[in-house]
Design a protein around this motif. Sequence first.
Motif, PDB file in Angstrom:
ATOM      1  N   LEU A  56       0.735  -1.257  -0.010  1.00 46.82           N
ATOM      2  CA  LEU A  56       0.082  -0.118   0.070  1.00 46.82           C
ATOM      3  C   LEU A  56       0.711   1.350   0.032  1.00 46.82           C
ATOM      4  N   LEU A  57       2.165   0.925   0.198  1.00 49.99           N
ATOM      5  CA  LEU A  57       3.050   2.248  -0.330  1.00 49.99           C
ATOM      6  C   LEU A  57       3.430   2.706  -1.553  1.00 49.99           C
ATOM      7  N   SER A  58       2.732   1.398  -2.317  1.00 48.02           N
ATOM      8  CA  SER A  58       3.055   1.864  -4.071  1.00 48.02           C
ATOM      9  C   SER A  58       1.482   2.286  -4.364  1.00 48.02           C
ATOM     10  N   ALA A  79      -0.825   0.123   8.583  1.00 45.96           N
ATOM     11  CA  ALA A  79      -0.169   1.236   9.192  1.00 45.96           C
ATOM     12  C   ALA A  79       1.173   0.553   9.565  1.00 45.96           C
ATOM     13  N   LEU A  80       2.036   1.527   9.266  1.00 47.52           N
ATOM     14  CA  LEU A  80       3.425   0.981   9.998  1.00 47.52           C
ATOM     15  C   LEU A  80       3.379   1.316  11.643  1.00 47.52           C
ATOM     16  N   LYS A  97       6.152   7.032   5.705  1.00 48.12           N
ATOM     17  CA  LYS A  97       5.579   5.693   5.414  1.00 48.12           C
ATOM     18  C   LYS A  97       4.118   5.757   5.593  1.00 48.12           C
ATOM     19  N   ASN A  98       3.610   6.244   6.803  1.00 49.03           N
ATOM     20  CA  ASN A  98       2.214   6.212   7.028  1.00 49.03           C
ATOM     21  C   ASN A  98       1.817   7.219   6.207  1.00 49.03           C
ATOM     22  N   PHE A 151       4.894   9.287  14.065  1.00 47.48           N
ATOM     23  CA  PHE A 151       3.571   8.331  13.632  1.00 47.48           C
ATOM     24  C   PHE A 151       2.254   9.331  13.957  1.00 47.48           C
ATOM     25  N   SER A 152       2.439   9.892  15.266  1.00 53.18           N
ATOM     26  CA  SER A 152       1.145  10.676  15.760  1.00 53.18           C
ATOM     27  C   SER A 152       0.893  11.745  14.622  1.00 53.18           C
TER      28      SER A 152
END
Length: 329
Positions: A56-58, A79-80, A97-98, A151-152
């Motif tokens: 899903l990063l692509s 999610a990462l 990444k997220n 992340f937050s």
Amino acid sequence: EHLEVLITADKLNMEKKVILVTGGSGLVGKGIQSVISSDKREDEEWIFLSSKDANLLSKEETFAVFEKYKPTHVIHLAALVGGLYAIMGKNCDFFRKNMKMNDNILEASHKTKVKKLVSCLSTCIFPNKTSYPIDENMVHNGPPHPSNFGFSYAKRMMDVLSTAYNEEHGCMFTSVIPCNIFGPHDNFNVFQGHVMSGLISKAYEAKKNGTTFEIWGTGAAQRQFIYNLDLAKLFIWALREYKEKEPIIFSPDEVDELSIKDIAKMILEAFDFKGEVKFLTEKPDGQLKKTANNAKMRKYLPQFQFTPTREAVRETVEWYVKNYDSARK
């Protein structure tokens, strides 16, 4: 003519929902699979994606998977993720990444005319300096805790981006904010997992090897915990019934908040651990408090009953012991 209109309306009501769950093989995804196995509706087809189905990063792979399944509804869990150990020092990675993954999912949902998207946020998005309990309107009232800001902020931006899609494109993108999740199928890696699964893993090893059970910090930090099967029921309710575009907190009542020390005791009881216990007080506690207010959830679901934490901890420990060889760790 009147009859024809009725038939058409009825057909619309029974139109097949194709529900795509990203992160379908993770902690919450497995919980939803388990609940759906006994609560599936005729007009619903559930598809649980894992990282094997698409990266899903692509953007290309994300759009290809949406084209393949043509979902009408999406629950976005992928999610990462990681606990305090995993996130410290990796804020850039976790943010980029997220952000990329969330952008791909929301854009694919918009472009393929998904009727409703429910995304998963986290209580770590709340401001570090704030009054308690925290409610849904306080999400953006100051920076999050510095330990995991990457992340937050990426999770916060999902709320911002959903609002933008709703305003500009008339989408129905909403989100839920669960407190600390635990249960079977979690990642029990001490360095990558969340607090509950990390402690369960440590307790297992300490009992097996006859070593000291060590806990990072003082054990004073307080958390609300939600069992993945309870959260699964609430996610399914949100997908089917929740009509608001603003986020909703899913958390047990404030009185059920527990310290890390309390949780550790429950875990050790479940293992019948009789060895030495040591608190590594020179290690960080992380955020000391994240108390969330579930009044909005209680307005909709006043009778919802959460699994008692002690019982849920015992079930999780039993699952881990039984599935030790195949569990993520």
